[in-house]
Design a protein around this motif. Structure first.
Motif, PDB file in Angstrom:
ATOM      1  N   ARG A   1       0.837  -1.217   0.000  1.00 44.48           N
ATOM      2  CA  ARG A   1       0.000   0.000   0.000  1.00 44.48           C
ATOM      3  C   ARG A   1       0.860   1.250   0.000  1.00 44.48           C
TER       4      ARG A   1
ATOM      5  N   VAL B   1       2.505   1.847  -3.427  1.00 41.44           N
ATOM      6  CA  VAL B   1       1.608   2.442  -4.412  1.00 41.44           C
ATOM      7  C   VAL B   1       1.490   3.947  -4.191  1.00 41.44           C
TER       8      VAL B   1
ATOM      9  N   LYS C   1      -2.855  -5.611 -10.683  1.00 41.64           N
ATOM     10  CA  LYS C   1      -3.737  -4.448 -10.851  1.00 41.64           C
ATOM     11  C   LYS C   1      -4.666  -4.232  -9.662  1.00 41.64           C
ATOM     12  N   SER C   2      -5.053  -5.294  -8.980  1.00 40.21           N
ATOM     13  CA  SER C   2      -5.953  -5.143  -7.830  1.00 40.21           C
ATOM     14  C   SER C   2      -5.243  -4.552  -6.615  1.00 40.21           C
ATOM     15  N   LEU C   3      -3.916  -4.488  -6.658  1.00 39.92           N
ATOM     16  CA  LEU C   3      -3.139  -3.965  -5.528  1.00 39.92           C
ATOM     17  C   LEU C   3      -2.933  -2.460  -5.609  1.00 39.92           C
ATOM     18  N   VAL C   4      -3.299  -1.866  -6.731  1.00 40.04           N
ATOM     19  CA  VAL C   4      -3.134  -0.421  -6.909  1.00 40.04           C
ATOM     20  C   VAL C   4      -4.425   0.271  -6.485  1.00 40.04           C
ATOM     21  N   ASN C   5      -4.344   0.942  -5.365  1.00 40.22           N
ATOM     22  CA  ASN C   5      -5.518   1.621  -4.814  1.00 40.22           C
ATOM     23  C   ASN C   5      -5.076   2.944  -4.201  1.00 40.22           C
ATOM     24  N   ALA C   6      -5.135   3.978  -5.005  1.00 36.36           N
ATOM     25  CA  ALA C   6      -4.730   5.309  -4.552  1.00 36.36           C
ATOM     26  C   ALA C   6      -5.713   6.330  -5.113  1.00 36.36           C
ATOM     27  N   SER C   7      -6.098   7.285  -4.303  1.00 36.30           N
ATOM     28  CA  SER C   7      -7.112   8.264  -4.717  1.00 36.30           C
ATOM     29  C   SER C   7      -6.639   9.129  -5.876  1.00 36.30           C
TER      30      SER C   7
ATOM     31  N   GLN D   1      -7.645   3.955 -13.070  1.00 36.48           N
ATOM     32  CA  GLN D   1      -7.303   2.784 -13.869  1.00 36.48           C
ATOM     33  C   GLN D   1      -7.837   2.940 -15.296  1.00 36.48           C
TER      34      GLN D   1
ATOM     35  N   PHE E   1      -2.351   2.796 -14.927  1.00 36.98           N
ATOM     36  CA  PHE E   1      -3.031   3.784 -14.101  1.00 36.98           C
ATOM     37  C   PHE E   1      -2.474   5.163 -14.410  1.00 36.98           C
TER      38      PHE E   1
END
Length: 281
Positions: free
Chosen positions: A236, A239, A259-265, A269, A277
């Motif tokens: 986390r 990213v 791709k499911s590990l990229v979670n940033a405001s 995507q 991204f």
């Protein structure tokens, strides 16, 4: 047989220093490396685990032994085709004519990924008169000294260039030979005009000071097959750091399975290319 508590102590140290997560494949490689090193030192594997967990130099030695450096040119062909056809031309069109495109291969291993990016850029220049005079800076990093040394030599065996067709081999490589115990093995040396666009540097991506120097620096970052080997909190934070290192409207490319590990405001995507991204803020 290495006691589980001793192996866990070592894995915890690797997690803290390098962000490694619990991975059965990696554990097996660590076990083999510990057994071999302990045997050479004439001590019990459990004792070596204790020593290595408290020593940054021994931890790095284990990383050198166990982290995978297996790679090849254009490892994900569809991703590199999208870079060539759309992403990099779009980035060039948005840059002032005298400004260099800045790309980062964040876990470059033995250099195939970084040099693949350099080849793609050269292909774009050759194909488009509008981009003929453009320049690129490719920053390539890894924590493993041995891998970086191999990358800087830019000489590759057939297995690394096996994905390239004959035209690409002829245009970008020169054949040579490697004298080894098994006889003369074909080697392919990358041309200097491509090599000069890539700068290698040893970096531990868990070094907080490093990230301060690269904030907002890059138009494109490639971070493939790294997040999946990290524990959740390290992934986390990685990213977030990668997103912060992009310029606005810059792109991050990860491995297809990450791709499911990229979670940033700050990242959106691409629907048609879900391992890409774009930074929006």
């Amino acid at each position: 047989m290495i006691p589980i508590h001793a192996l866990k102590q070592l894995e915890d140290a690797l997690a803290e220093s390098y962000g490694w997560g619990n991975n059965p494949f990696v554990r097996e490689k660590i076990t083999l490396a510990v057994t071999s090193k302990a045997d050479r030192l004439g001590i019990a594997p459990e004792e070596y685990c204790r020593i290595a967990a408290a020593s940054q130099s021994e931890l790095l030695a284990l990383v050198e032994e166990t982290a995978s450096s297996e790679s090849c040119f254009f490892r994900e062909p569809e991703q590199f085709e999208l870079l060539r056809r759309r992403i990099i031309p779009q980035l060039l069109n948005s840059l002032p004519g005298n400004e260099k495109l800045k790309i980062w291969s964040s876990v470059c291993a033995t250099g195939e990924e970084a040099y693949s990016l350099a080849i793609v850029f050269d292909q774009i220049k050759r194909a488009s008169p509008d981009h003929a005079g453009r320049q690129v800076e490719i920053f390539a990093t890894d924590v493993r000294n041995r891998s970086l040394l191999e990358a800087s030599r830019a000489r590759y065996r057939k297995k690394s260039v096996g994905t390239l067709d004959a035209d690409l081999l002829d245009r970008y490589f020169e054949p040579s030979t490697l004298n080894s115990d098994s006889g003369d093995e074909p080697l392919y040396s990358l041309l200097g005009d491509i090599r000069k666009n890539v700068t290698f540097r040893r970096v531990n991506l868990l070094d907080k000071l490093f990230w301060k120097g690269v904030a907002g620096r890059f138009d494109l970052i490639v971070c493939s097959n790294q997040l999946t080997f990290m524990h959740a909190s390290a992934a986390r934070q990685m990213v977030i750091n990668l997103a912060n290192s992009l310029k606005p409207d810059g792109y991050l490319m990860v491995g297809p399975g990450e791709k499911s590990l990229v979670n940033a405001s700050s990242m959106v995507q691409l629907v048609e290319a879900p391992a890409f991204f774009r930074r929006i803020a």
